[in-house]
Design an enzyme around this catalytic site. Structure first.
Site, short mmCIF file in Angstrom:
data_model
loop_
_atom_site.label_atom_id
_atom_site.label_comp_id
_atom_site.label_asym_id
_atom_site.label_seq_id
_atom_site.Cartn_x
_atom_site.Cartn_y
_atom_site.Cartn_z
N HIS A 154 4.98 14.15 0.72
CA HIS A 154 5.59 14.41 -0.58
C HIS A 154 6.47 15.65 -0.52
O HIS A 154 6.41 16.43 0.44
CB HIS A 154 4.52 14.58 -1.66
CG HIS A 154 3.90 13.30 -2.10
ND1 HIS A 154 2.84 12.71 -1.44
CD2 HIS A 154 4.20 12.46 -3.14
CE1 HIS A 154 2.51 11.58 -2.04
NE2 HIS A 154 3.32 11.40 -3.07
N LYS A 158 4.96 19.61 -4.65
CA LYS A 158 3.71 18.96 -5.07
C LYS A 158 2.55 19.93 -4.88
O LYS A 158 2.42 20.55 -3.81
CB LYS A 158 3.48 17.67 -4.29
CG LYS A 158 2.29 16.86 -4.78
CD LYS A 158 2.26 15.48 -4.16
CE LYS A 158 1.05 14.68 -4.61
NZ LYS A 158 0.99 14.50 -6.08
#
Length: 268
Positions: A154, A158
């Protein structure tokens, strides 16, 4: 359906606003931000860079719920847990795309589902939920001699790891093997760890750049490997899934549902 968006200033929030505007099955009823946010009290259209539209961003959750049939929420665990309780009392459907919940948080949301209508999913995409189903099936078909590793990537912003989707996949793999994920999860390795334990489900998180979301479930045996993979290339797919979930909740009875229920993939 009259729909409210929680966390309207975020990337997902703004995407949801646009999708609801485009929908012929939903209308935007309210937009909510945290107290003290600089969007509070301002016209939504103007703060999103367009013309005024007569919807003022508010921090009054009760008023937003009173004006809505459903609320969609990609925020933070503390906000989502409190909102689940408030939405259940108000009789408003609640779609939760937030991740990073503790076991206590999940128990509180489950309690709210006894009275309210909730769809909670670590990932709202059709492809990921098909991947969850396939992971369960493959784990059930292969013995413990096949090591399971879940690798996810990600963007650098995040804040939780493993991702909610990785945990969904881990739960599916554990369910396929008839074990509890908490008993077999192995989250990251460093130093002299010793040999891999038979039956463990490993998790590895990559954070960097602008990855939207990539997930691999690896079944590694002697002489062969099977890899199930999903790559997200457009965040709009999560918003579309959340809107689909909110529409699906219309007329449903109390309960905490998943995207597998929404998509008709659930075994229950």
């Amino acid at each position: 359906m009259r729909m409210a968006v929680m966390g309207a200033s975020g990337r997902m929030g703004q995407m949801l606003v646009r999708l609801i505007d485009e929908s012929d099955q939903a209308t935007l009823s309210a937009v909510v931000e945290r107290a003290g946010h600089d969007w509070i009290g301002r016209d939504l259209g103007q703060v999103m860079g367009g013309a005024a539209r007569g919807i003022v961003v508010t921090d009054e959750v009760a008023a937003a719920l009173a004006a809505s049939d459903a609320i969609i929420d990609f925020t933070s665990p503390a906000v989502s847990v409190a909102l689940a309780q408030a939405a259940a009392v108000a009789g408003v459907a609640h779609v939760i795309g937030t991740t990073g919940f503790s076991e206590v948080d999940l128990a509180t949301i489950a309690e709210s589902g006894e009275r309210g209508r909730i769809v909670r999913a670590g990932n709202m995409s059709l492809g990921v939920n098909l991947l969850v189903t396939l992971t369960r099936q493959v784990a059930a078909a292969l013995g413990a001699e096949y090591d399971i590793e879940i690798v996810e990537a990600h963007h650098r912003h995040k804040v939780d790891a493993p991702s909610g989707t990785a945990l969904m996949l881990g739960e599916a793999a554990a369910e396929g093997r008839g074990v509890a994920l908490g008993d077999v999860a192995d989250r990251g390795r460093d130093g002299i760890t010793g040999a891999r334990e038979t039956g463990a489900i490993g998790f590895h998180a990559i954070r960097g750049g602008d990855f939207i979301g990539e997930h691999d479930v690896i079944f590694a045996g002697e002489g062969e490997r099977i890899t199930l993979r999903h790559v997200a290339s457009d965040r709009a797919l999560f918003a579309r899934g959340a809107l689909k979930a909110a529409l699906w909740l219309d007329g449903k009875g109390p309960g905490e549902y998943s995207m597998l229920d929404v998509l008709g993939l659930s075994s229950r």
